[in-house]
Design a protein around this motif. Structure first.
Motif, PDB file in Angstrom:
ATOM      1  N   ARG A  83      50.656  42.312  23.234  1.00 40.48           N
ATOM      2  CA  ARG A  83      51.710  41.403  24.239  1.00 40.48           C
ATOM      3  C   ARG A  83      51.393  41.681  25.691  1.00 40.48           C
ATOM      4  O   ARG A  83      51.191  40.656  26.571  1.00 40.48           O
ATOM      5  CB  ARG A  83      53.123  42.128  23.996  1.00 40.48           C
ATOM      6  N   LEU A  84      51.044  42.905  26.173  1.00 42.03           N
ATOM      7  CA  LEU A  84      50.478  43.324  27.170  1.00 42.03           C
ATOM      8  C   LEU A  84      49.095  42.596  27.711  1.00 42.03           C
ATOM      9  O   LEU A  84      49.040  42.042  28.670  1.00 42.03           O
ATOM     10  CB  LEU A  84      50.256  44.783  27.474  1.00 42.03           C
ATOM     11  N   PRO A  89      45.304  39.969  30.753  1.00 40.05           N
ATOM     12  CA  PRO A  89      44.298  40.549  30.067  1.00 40.05           C
ATOM     13  C   PRO A  89      43.095  41.658  30.727  1.00 40.05           C
ATOM     14  O   PRO A  89      42.855  42.540  30.166  1.00 40.05           O
ATOM     15  CB  PRO A  89      43.222  39.304  29.588  1.00 40.05           C
ATOM     16  N   LYS A  90      42.889  41.071  32.024  1.00 36.98           N
ATOM     17  CA  LYS A  90      41.864  41.719  33.026  1.00 36.98           C
ATOM     18  C   LYS A  90      42.422  43.405  33.216  1.00 36.98           C
ATOM     19  O   LYS A  90      41.783  44.200  33.650  1.00 36.98           O
ATOM     20  CB  LYS A  90      41.949  41.174  34.017  1.00 36.98           C
ATOM     21  N   THR A  91      43.769  43.815  32.852  1.00 37.73           N
ATOM     22  CA  THR A  91      44.221  45.142  33.022  1.00 37.73           C
ATOM     23  C   THR A  91      43.921  46.082  31.760  1.00 37.73           C
ATOM     24  O   THR A  91      43.887  47.201  31.705  1.00 37.73           O
ATOM     25  CB  THR A  91      45.659  45.372  33.245  1.00 37.73           C
ATOM     26  N   ARG A  97      39.795  45.274  24.972  1.00 38.64           N
ATOM     27  CA  ARG A  97      40.014  43.959  25.549  1.00 38.64           C
ATOM     28  C   ARG A  97      39.168  42.969  24.650  1.00 38.64           C
ATOM     29  O   ARG A  97      39.593  41.755  24.403  1.00 38.64           O
ATOM     30  CB  ARG A  97      39.354  43.518  26.978  1.00 38.64           C
ATOM     31  N   GLY A  98      37.989  43.342  24.398  1.00 40.32           N
ATOM     32  CA  GLY A  98      36.956  42.405  23.500  1.00 40.32           C
ATOM     33  C   GLY A  98      37.898  42.100  22.189  1.00 40.32           C
ATOM     34  O   GLY A  98      37.584  41.263  21.648  1.00 40.32           O
ATOM     35  N   ILE A  99      38.366  43.247  21.534  1.00 42.32           N
ATOM     36  CA  ILE A  99      39.038  43.157  20.196  1.00 42.32           C
ATOM     37  C   ILE A  99      40.241  42.116  20.330  1.00 42.32           C
ATOM     38  O   ILE A  99      40.318  41.152  19.578  1.00 42.32           O
ATOM     39  CB  ILE A  99      39.419  44.496  19.928  1.00 42.32           C
ATOM     40  N   LEU A 100      40.873  42.398  21.368  1.00 36.73           N
ATOM     41  CA  LEU A 100      42.094  41.485  21.518  1.00 36.73           C
ATOM     42  C   LEU A 100      41.857  40.180  21.963  1.00 36.73           C
ATOM     43  O   LEU A 100      42.489  39.210  21.444  1.00 36.73           O
ATOM     44  CB  LEU A 100      43.008  42.085  22.635  1.00 36.73           C
TER      45      LEU A 100
END
Length: 135
Positions: A83-84, A89-91, A97-100
């Protein structure tokens, strides 16, 4: 969500809920490796309490799912991390981040498939389910 929510607010809420719940399906289907999942759990447990906007998320999840196993609680925590990610995404650090991002790409692929099938909004989806076209 407000009691007098607009159609757009309702659709946004549904999308947010589906995005959250898809984490459970992705885990059940082994669409990410055990190591990737463990990395997400570890990162979420470290980063969520450190941020003002998510400071109480883990405590809330643990309270809401107190009767559940640690595995279920971890899935909920990863869903909150997703959700975050969707909000900002840049945070998120590069590795999680790659997995998400891969999870998000999978969801976008599903969305495109729905769109190509003529389902463009919640009403169409519900009508397709009701008519038996889906499910």
């Amino acid at each position: 969500m407000p009691k007098q929510a607009t159609d757009i607010q309702i659709e946004e809420h549904i999308v947010e809920t589906v995005n959250h719940e898809i984490i459970h399906a992705i885990r059940d289907l082994d669409l990410i490796t055990e190591r990737e999942y463990t990395d997400l759990v570890t990162y979420a447990k470290r980063i969520l309490p450190a941020r003002k906007e998510t400071r109480n998320v883990i405590a809330r999840v643990q309270a809401e799912y107190a009767e559940q196993s640690d595995a279920i609680i971890d899935e909920e925590i990863v869903a909150e991390l997703f959700r975050l990610y969707k909000l900002s995404p840049k945070t998120i650090a590069p590795k999680p981040r790659g997995i998400l991002a891969r999870i998000n790409a999978f969801l976008e692929g599903i969305s495109r498939a729905f769109s190509r099938s003529g389902i463009v909004n919640t009403a169409d989806l519900l009508q397709a389910i009701d008519s038996g076209k889906i499910g």
